[in-house]
Design a protein around this motif. Structure first.
Motif, short mmCIF file in Angstrom:
data_model
loop_
_atom_site.label_atom_id
_atom_site.label_comp_id
_atom_site.label_asym_id
_atom_site.label_seq_id
_atom_site.Cartn_x
_atom_site.Cartn_y
_atom_site.Cartn_z
N HIS A 111 45.12 45.63 -3.51
CA HIS A 111 45.95 45.90 -2.34
C HIS A 111 46.71 47.22 -2.46
O HIS A 111 47.11 47.80 -1.45
N ASP A 112 46.90 47.70 -3.69
CA ASP A 112 47.48 49.03 -3.88
C ASP A 112 46.54 50.11 -3.35
O ASP A 112 46.98 51.12 -2.80
N VAL A 113 45.23 49.89 -3.49
CA VAL A 113 44.25 50.79 -2.88
C VAL A 113 44.38 50.76 -1.36
O VAL A 113 44.38 51.80 -0.69
N HIS A 114 44.52 49.56 -0.80
CA HIS A 114 44.59 49.41 0.65
C HIS A 114 45.80 50.15 1.22
O HIS A 114 45.70 50.84 2.24
N VAL A 115 46.96 49.97 0.59
CA VAL A 115 48.18 50.62 1.06
C VAL A 115 48.03 52.13 0.99
O VAL A 115 48.35 52.86 1.95
N THR A 116 47.52 52.63 -0.13
CA THR A 116 47.37 54.07 -0.31
C THR A 116 46.41 54.65 0.73
O THR A 116 46.70 55.70 1.34
N CYS A 117 45.29 53.98 0.94
CA CYS A 117 44.30 54.50 1.90
C CYS A 117 44.84 54.51 3.33
O CYS A 117 44.60 55.45 4.08
N LEU A 118 45.57 53.47 3.70
CA LEU A 118 46.12 53.43 5.06
C LEU A 118 47.18 54.50 5.25
O LEU A 118 47.24 55.15 6.29
N LEU A 119 48.02 54.72 4.25
CA LEU A 119 49.02 55.78 4.37
C LEU A 119 48.35 57.14 4.44
O LEU A 119 48.79 58.03 5.19
N GLY A 120 47.26 57.32 3.69
CA GLY A 120 46.53 58.58 3.78
C GLY A 120 45.91 58.77 5.15
O GLY A 120 45.97 59.87 5.73
N ALA A 121 45.31 57.72 5.70
CA ALA A 121 44.70 57.81 7.03
C ALA A 121 45.76 58.03 8.10
O ALA A 121 45.55 58.82 9.03
N ALA A 122 46.89 57.33 7.98
CA ALA A 122 47.97 57.50 8.96
C ALA A 122 48.47 58.94 8.99
O ALA A 122 48.77 59.50 10.04
N ASP A 123 48.54 59.55 7.82
CA ASP A 123 48.97 60.94 7.71
C ASP A 123 47.96 61.87 8.39
O ASP A 123 48.33 62.74 9.20
N LEU A 124 46.67 61.70 8.07
CA LEU A 124 45.65 62.56 8.66
C LEU A 124 45.59 62.42 10.17
O LEU A 124 45.46 63.41 10.90
N LEU A 125 45.68 61.18 10.66
CA LEU A 125 45.59 60.95 12.10
C LEU A 125 46.80 61.51 12.84
O LEU A 125 46.68 62.00 13.97
N ALA A 126 47.97 61.45 12.19
CA ALA A 126 49.16 62.04 12.81
C ALA A 126 49.05 63.56 12.85
O ALA A 126 49.36 64.20 13.86
N ALA A 127 48.58 64.13 11.73
CA ALA A 127 48.46 65.59 11.68
C ALA A 127 47.39 66.11 12.64
O ALA A 127 47.49 67.22 13.16
N GLY A 128 46.37 65.27 12.90
CA GLY A 128 45.28 65.69 13.78
C GLY A 128 45.35 65.08 15.16
O GLY A 128 44.32 64.91 15.82
N ARG A 129 46.54 64.77 15.62
CA ARG A 129 46.67 64.05 16.89
C ARG A 129 46.18 64.83 18.11
O ARG A 129 45.92 64.24 19.16
N GLU A 130 46.05 66.14 17.98
CA GLU A 130 45.54 66.92 19.11
C GLU A 130 44.05 66.64 19.35
O GLU A 130 43.51 67.03 20.39
N GLN A 131 43.41 65.93 18.41
CA GLN A 131 41.98 65.66 18.53
C GLN A 131 41.66 64.32 19.17
O GLN A 131 40.50 64.02 19.43
N TRP A 132 42.67 63.49 19.41
CA TRP A 132 42.40 62.15 19.94
C TRP A 132 43.51 61.72 20.90
O TRP A 132 44.59 62.30 20.92
N SER A 133 43.21 60.68 21.66
CA SER A 133 44.17 60.15 22.62
C SER A 133 44.17 58.63 22.55
O SER A 133 43.13 57.99 22.41
N GLY A 134 45.35 58.04 22.64
CA GLY A 134 45.50 56.60 22.54
C GLY A 134 46.74 56.26 21.74
O GLY A 134 47.65 57.08 21.60
N THR A 135 46.78 55.06 21.23
CA THR A 135 47.92 54.60 20.42
C THR A 135 47.39 54.04 19.11
O THR A 135 46.46 53.23 19.10
N LEU A 136 47.98 54.47 18.02
CA LEU A 136 47.58 54.02 16.69
C LEU A 136 48.69 53.17 16.09
O LEU A 136 49.87 53.55 16.13
N ILE A 137 48.30 52.01 15.53
CA ILE A 137 49.25 51.14 14.81
C ILE A 137 48.80 51.07 13.35
O ILE A 137 47.66 50.72 13.06
N ALA A 138 49.70 51.42 12.44
CA ALA A 138 49.47 51.23 11.01
C ALA A 138 50.31 50.03 10.59
O ALA A 138 51.54 50.07 10.69
N LEU A 139 49.65 48.96 10.16
CA LEU A 139 50.34 47.70 9.85
C LEU A 139 50.18 47.38 8.37
O LEU A 139 49.06 47.31 7.87
N PHE A 140 51.31 47.17 7.70
CA PHE A 140 51.34 46.81 6.29
C PHE A 140 51.83 45.37 6.18
O PHE A 140 52.98 45.07 6.46
#
Length: 419
Positions: A111-140
């Motif tokens: 589960h430490d892998v899961h938390v790390t990967c989701l935080l990494g993805a949440a960071d990338l998706l936030a930084a690249g938000r000009e490339q997509w439209s919608g709403t993203l939920i990161a749930l821990f």
């Protein structure tokens, strides 16, 4: 993205290489500090801190220690990415330099892998938000291992109190003991329902020298343990699947005293609700019959300790996400697997929202070690499974691919940015 557009904006994934050292440090820190279910305060605080820094609307304390981050980025689908946070009461034997510092506890399920990967993805998706439209939920989510975490978050108003928007799709992954760099998937029912029961048999105790004055609950419970093994063999059709395992039997404290009760704990796993109901009914019937056959004046008591539903992958969502995975990783990196008898509660987050779910497996073991063990027919002996005290995913490329997979899956379900 539309069905015809499965390309990924390279700019969304490009920053990962520069962020990887930080993610490795985060993973090792989480691994050193494991927290059991509903005790994940340190892990939750770090998730909240990082989500806030990325610009998410953060809510903490959901269902005890659950955390959500919401990123509203224009019109479009609502996509929920889920990671579980809890560790296990297992003493670590991996020998890694970042081993658990908490005696008798470790992240033996990844589960430490899961938390790390989701935080990494949440960071990338936030930084690249000009490339997509919608709403993203990161749930821990807390307490997956005991089956109560998703339910606790839902009961605390996750959707009903609008703590997050109701998702249109729920996506999750789990690290597994096969070669890192691979993704495994299973259409339909992919993980079993699981019910853990505690049955207390009541007898009448007394001195071991005068058994005729007693009703022996040990004999009663032992007969039940023997008889209950026939449920799958004789009451479940060969085309169906079920497992009944008695894992705990406690009675008495002295060699010459017949106790007044015996307590048995068992688990039931199944993939079909009708089969599940039939097995549970048979267990109850046998428990009552053995008590009656022993002359017990009091019927046994059954307590449901925890319960996981069947995890069911939506075929359409699986196909669309896998098309994106294939474009990113190559077809040779994906393979189908049979339904697993393990259990999960991520599906509750989807069914409560009436949304489709896709839950896939992320390879986490050293590829060469895995290939060697596979060729020798020694996977069970040489590759520790989840929950083993020797379970230690290789850091790279597991984290890299885990972040990429979550990011790609989210982008495949979000809309492309509108000019």
């Amino acid at each position: 993205m539309s069905d015809s557009d499965h390309s990924l904006p390279a700019s969304v994934l490009a920053p990962l290489d520069a962020r990887l050292a930080d993610l490795v440090a985060l993973y090792e820190d989480l691994h050193r500090h494991p927290e059991l279910g509903f005790q994940e305060t340190r892990t939750a605080a770090e998730a909240a801190r990082r989500l806030t820094a990325c610009g998410y609307e953060v809510t903490t304390g959901i269902g005890g220690t659950g955390v959500t981050g919401v990123l509203r980025n224009g019109p479009g689908p609502v996509v929920l990415l889920r990671a579980d946070m809890d560790a296990l009461p297992v003493g670590e034997q991996t020998g890694v330099p970042y081993a658990s510092t908490v005696e008798g506890r470790m992240h033996a399920c990844g589960h430490d892998v899961h938390v790390t990967c989701l935080l990494g993805a949440a960071d990338l998706l936030a930084a690249g938000r000009e490339q997509w439209s919608g709403t993203l939920i990161a749930l821990f989510q807390p307490a997956e291992e005991v089956g109560n975490g998703a339910r606790a978050m839902l009961d605390d108003g996750l959707y009903s109190k609008e703590l997050v928007p109701v998702p249109d799709v729920v996506l999750a992954q789990h690290v597994a003991p096969f070669g890192a760099g691979l993704i495994a998937y299973c259409p339909g029912a992919c993980m079993a329902a699981a019910d853990s029961l505690e049955i207390t048999f009541h007898g009448s105790g007394g001195h071991g020298s005068r058994p005729e004055t007693t009703v022996d609950p040990i004999v009663m419970a032992a007969s039940f343990v023997q008889r209950v093994q026939s449920v799958v063999a004789r009451e479940v059709a060969p085309k169906d699947q079920a497992v009944v395992t008695v894992g705990s039997f406690h009675a008495g404290d002295s060699a010459n005293v017949i106790p007044d009760r015996a307590v048995v704990r068992l688990s039931v796993r199944s993939f079909d609700e009708t089969v599940r109901a039939g097995v549970l009914a048979a267990i109850d019937r046998i428990a009552r019959a053995e008590a009656a056959a022993s002359g017990a004046e009091r019927a046994p008591e059954t307590e449901l300790l925890d319960s996981f539903p069947v995890t069911v992958n939506d075929s359409v969502t699986l196909r669309k996400v896998n098309e994106t995975f294939t474009g990113l990783f190559g077809e040779q990196r994906l393979f189908a697997y049979d339904p697993a008898s393990g259990s999960e509660d991520a599906g509750l987050l989807a069914t409560a929202a009436e949304a489709p779910l896709y839950y896939w497996w992320l390879g986490g073991w050293d590829p060469e070690e895995f290939r060697t063990a596979l060729a020798a027919g020694r996977l069970a002996q040489d590759i520790p499974s989840n929950h083993s005290p020797r379970f230690a995913p290789v850091v790279r490329p597991t984290l890299t691919m885990g972040v990429q997979a979550l990011t790609a899956a989210a982008l495949s379900r979000l809309d492309p940015a509108r000019d």
